[in-house]
Enzyme design. Structure first.
Site, mmCIF file in Angstrom:
data_model
loop_
_atom_site.group_PDB
_atom_site.id
_atom_site.type_symbol
_atom_site.label_atom_id
_atom_site.label_comp_id
_atom_site.label_asym_id
_atom_site.label_seq_id
_atom_site.Cartn_x
_atom_site.Cartn_y
_atom_site.Cartn_z
ATOM 1 C CG HIS A 1 0.752 7.114 3.965
ATOM 2 N ND1 HIS A 1 1.152 6.239 2.991
ATOM 3 C CD2 HIS A 1 -0.514 6.758 4.283
ATOM 4 C CE1 HIS A 1 0.167 5.398 2.732
ATOM 5 N NE2 HIS A 1 -0.862 5.682 3.510
ATOM 6 C CD GLU B 1 -3.905 6.326 11.463
ATOM 7 O OE1 GLU B 1 -3.549 6.463 10.282
ATOM 8 O OE2 GLU B 1 -5.083 6.297 11.825
ATOM 9 C CG ASP B 2 -1.868 2.032 10.751
ATOM 10 O OD1 ASP B 2 -2.610 2.554 11.588
ATOM 11 O OD2 ASP B 2 -2.119 1.988 9.540
ATOM 12 C CG HIS C 1 -1.669 1.267 1.440
ATOM 13 N ND1 HIS C 1 -2.547 1.853 0.547
ATOM 14 C CD2 HIS C 1 -1.592 2.121 2.492
ATOM 15 C CE1 HIS C 1 -2.983 2.996 1.043
ATOM 16 N NE2 HIS C 1 -2.424 3.187 2.219
ATOM 17 C CG ASP D 1 -24.246 10.488 -28.706
ATOM 18 O OD1 ASP D 1 -24.700 10.960 -27.650
ATOM 19 O OD2 ASP D 1 -24.818 10.575 -29.791
ATOM 20 C CG ASP E 1 -3.785 6.946 2.209
ATOM 21 O OD1 ASP E 1 -3.576 5.736 1.992
ATOM 22 O OD2 ASP E 1 -4.244 7.382 3.279
HETATM 23 MN MN MN Z 1 -2.765 4.678 3.836
#
Ligand code: MN
Length: 746
Positions: free
Chosen positions: A98, A102-103, A73, A284, A164
């Protein structure tokens, strides 16, 4: 035996092939490096590799919902940043990192130590943004605002966030349904418009299409399969349509590319909804794009040359020529658009631009935005960013209002207008002269009393159009009015007006309260809540603050309380008197007229007869008049230039009688005057005093209506004759701010 082999196969499947994944991760990383455009310094290359290694380590063991290694990702997001938005090394580093803070266990401090403050600030912004939900809840709106503050400091935060979001949308398949809906709605609500505002057209379109795909899968599939089925017909048309253009361009020595893309699924669906038409009626509709290749010193001239070729072959619609080359859009979009008639009788939009312009159109101004410390030349994007910042930094603004105002600005298209000196300003469409004034300067906005658009006086509420030239008229005495809020559309103007009104009201309420308290003491009444409540009711105000405000504004007069009964310090109001009925001016005129009806002589013999003055033209002595014998109202007197006179005289000549005024009379006649101009402080006063004092005229009534800074007034006054009336009107015309004076009923 069979069982064992099944067992083994299952086990092998559930443990991912680590070696194969490692190779795949490296492959994707190399793909990312290849996608970065332009020269890269060694330092940048080193930073990117460091970021990659740290991200791989930090996300180790984490997997996406699809089962893939998580690191796919950030690599994909970094690649979108480089390839599809055209961002440089720093952004690639940030995109790789990024999700780490956070993770994973990595902290912002770690990032700051490893990559310096710039990268850390961007990561900080990205981390905050991802925790947000964009609903109307106030705490979240406040969060959103804080993050936008970061965005305003470094636009890369929002660009990376868009990358993202785009990757998440592309891989939304693996999510559970309610998550899909939430993310798709957010994308539609906020990220697609934001991409549009930043000029990232292809990202915007893809985001919209993907949002539709997950929100309305059946519709999406239907349109997309119909588009596939009709593709061949479309291609044939485009190739036939562009053939003569291509030949002529080759002949002129151009190298170029011709594209004919259908509209996006989202925009087709939108059209079907808003215009209530079927797929067959819109499929069209598409634009043909001619992209001129090669370096050129004069891109503008090249584009117009191609325009000339196109219109040599096909008849253009002059109303649909758009020159975004001479005046690019705020988000940097440059292109020349024309709509021409195809041989089949269908309008076709042709977009003409150079390769450079096409890059900007597809990837946004961001692609060309430089991030150097030194002050750059003022690009349009800078201007927009500084506007956002200005609104964000205004402490008086409320978070929810802000989000709404911001959304407003995101969704709106824009117009280009000019100052008297020819300076260009971009405003959202539907912006008014007042928005323009605030755009120039908040001081100019606050003191704005009127505006001239293309040299003509217009109400402040008039929506501006592209190409308008606006001159703002100001007065030091002017203050923002409440109704101004009804006709501004820019966030900046709204904020400034609201802040000023709040301030005004606060100041005035204090003054009003003091006046009220003084009056209560004077009457010998207590200054207490009960009496204040009685007064609030008596004056029909909603709250006591409103009452004080009205008193200070002169809308409510405390002197009206003189003579009010006070018992034991308590105010005692008599039972409500019946309201004076709201009669129209015409009624009043009619009534008064009836009383002195003997100023005319009528007929060949100049008899004194009963007559009535007609209300359609309000004749007064001195006017050229005639009598008309009506069926059941006796003789009615009209002015000869009455709008009805021509018809009456031609159709009923036999019922017309001569009428003449009996010469100068002491009797006064009621006449109406209508006037308009720019609403200014003290104007009513000036007009009133001219009519009543200076001219020695007896005023019957005066009514004022102020609308958008333009006032309209009506005065009914007693005059002797037309000379008297005319000289009064002449005086009114000379009052500063008055633009038009005319007699009622002409
Ligand atoms: Mn992300």
């Amino acid at each position: 035996m069979t069982q064992v082999s099944v067992q083994r196969a299952g086990t092998t499947k559930s443990v991912p092939d680590e070696e194969r994944e490692k190779t795949e991760i490296l492959n994707r990383y190399r793909g990312l490096l290849r996608s970065i455009r332009g020269e890269r310094t060694q330092e940048e290359t080193r930073a990117i590799r460091k970021a990659f290694n740290i991200a791989v380590e930090a996300h180790k063991g984490q997997r996406r919902k699809s089962g893939e290694p998580y690191i796919y990702h950030p690599i994909a997001v970094a690649r979108i940043c480089a390839e599809e938005i055209g961002l440089g090394g720093t952004s690639v580093v940030c995109a790789l990192l990024h999700d780490t803070v956070e993770d994973t266990d990595l902290t912002l401090e770690d990032v700051r130590d490893l990559f310096g403050p710039n990268v850390a600030n961007i990561i900080d912004g990205l981390t905050k943004i991802s925790g947000l939900q964009f609903t109307s809840d106030s705490a979240q709106a406040e969060n959103f605002r804080k993050v936008l503050l970061t965005l305003a400091q470094d636009v890369r935060v929002i660009l990376i966030k868009l990358a993202d979001r785009l990757h998440n949308m592309r891989t939304l398949e693996g999510m559970v349904r309610d998550k899909q809906l939430k993310i798709a709605s957010e994308t539609q609500f906020l990220y697609a418009p934001m991409a549009h505002r930043l000029g990232l057209y292809s990202i915007k379109t893809e985001l919209e299409d993907l949002a539709l795909k997950f929100k309305e899968p059946v519709i999406y599939e239907e349109i997309s399969s119909k588009l596939k089925k009709t593709e061949a017909v479309r291609k044939r048309f485009i190739s036939r349509f562009t053939l003569p253009i291509r030949r002529s361009m080759e002949h002129e020595g151009f190298t170029f590319e011709v594209k004919g893309r259908p509209k996006s699924i989202h925009s087709i669906y939108n059209k079907m909804l808003t215009k209530n038409v079927t797929f067959e009626e819109v499929y069209d509709v598409f634009a043909i794009r001619i992209i001129i290749d090669g370096e050129s010193d004069n891109e503008k001239a090249d584009c117009w040359k191609v325009y000339s070729i196109v219109t040599d072959h096909y008849q253009p619609n002059p109303d649909r020529l758009r020159d975004w080359i001479s005046i690019p859009k705020v988000n940097g979009y440059e292109s020349l658009h024309t709509t021409v008639m195809s041989p089949g009788g269908k309008w076709v939009e042709v977009q003409i631009r150079t390769r450079r312009m096409d890059d900007i159109a597809e990837m946004g101004l961001a692609a060309h935005y430089r991030y150097k410390e030194s002050a750059e030349q003022n690009t349009a994007l800078d201007d927009w960013m500084s506007q956002v910042r200005e609104v964000l930094e205004d402490p008086s603004s409320n978070a929810i209002d802000f989000v709404n105002d911001f959304k407003l600005n995101l969704f709106s298209d824009e117009i280009v207008v000019f100052t008297p000196r020819g300076e260009m300003r971009n405003l959202p469409s539907n912006a008014t002269a007042l928005d323009f004034a605030f755009d120039i300067h908040s001081q100019v906005g606050r003191q704005c009393i009127g505006a001239k658009v293309n040299h003509k006086l217009v109400p402040l509420s008039q929506p501006l159009r592209s190409g308008d030239q606006i001159e703002v008229i100001t007065s030091k005495k002017q203050q923002p009015k409440e109704d101004w809020l009804n006709y501004v559309v820019t966030a900046k103007a709204r904020q400034k007006i609201k802040a000023a009104l709040k301030e005004q009201k606060k100041k005035l309420a204090v003054v009003g309260r003091e006046a009220m308290q003084r009056k209560l003491r004077e009457l010998g009444a207590k200054v207490d809540d009960r009496n204040i409540t009685l007064l609030t009711e008596h004056f029909k105000a909603n709250t006591s603050t409103d009452l004080y405000y009205n008193i200070a504004r002169g809308r409510t007069h405390v002197d009206g309380l003189d003579g009010t009964l006070v018992r034991n310090g308590r105010l005692v109001f008599p039972k409500k008197a019946s309201q004076e009925n709201d009669r129209s001016l015409e009624d009043i005129v009619g009534e008064i007229r009836g009383n002195d009806a003997q100023a005319l002589v009528i007929g060949e013999t100049l008899q004194q007869l009963e007559y009535k003055l007609s209300s359609c033209c309000n004749p007064i002595p001195g006017d050229d008049v005639f009598g008309f014998i009506t069926n059941n109202e006796g003789i009615k007197i009209h002015r000869v230039n009455c709008p009805n006179a021509v018809q009456l005289m031609s159709n009923f000549a036999i019922r017309i009688v001569k009428a003449r005024w009996k010469g100068k009379d002491t009797v006064e006649f009621l006449a109406g005057i209508r006037f308009s101009g720019i609403d200014a402080v003290g104007l009513v006063n000036k007009i009133t005093s001219i009519i009543s004092h200076q001219h020695n005229v007896n005023m019957r009534s005066i009514s004022f209506e102020s609308n958008d800074g333009i006032f309209e007034g009506k005065v009914m006054a007693f005059v002797h004759d037309t000379d008297h009336l005319n000289s009064l009107m002449e005086k009114l015309r000379r009052v500063n701010g008055v633009r038009m004076v005319e007699r009622l009923g002409t």
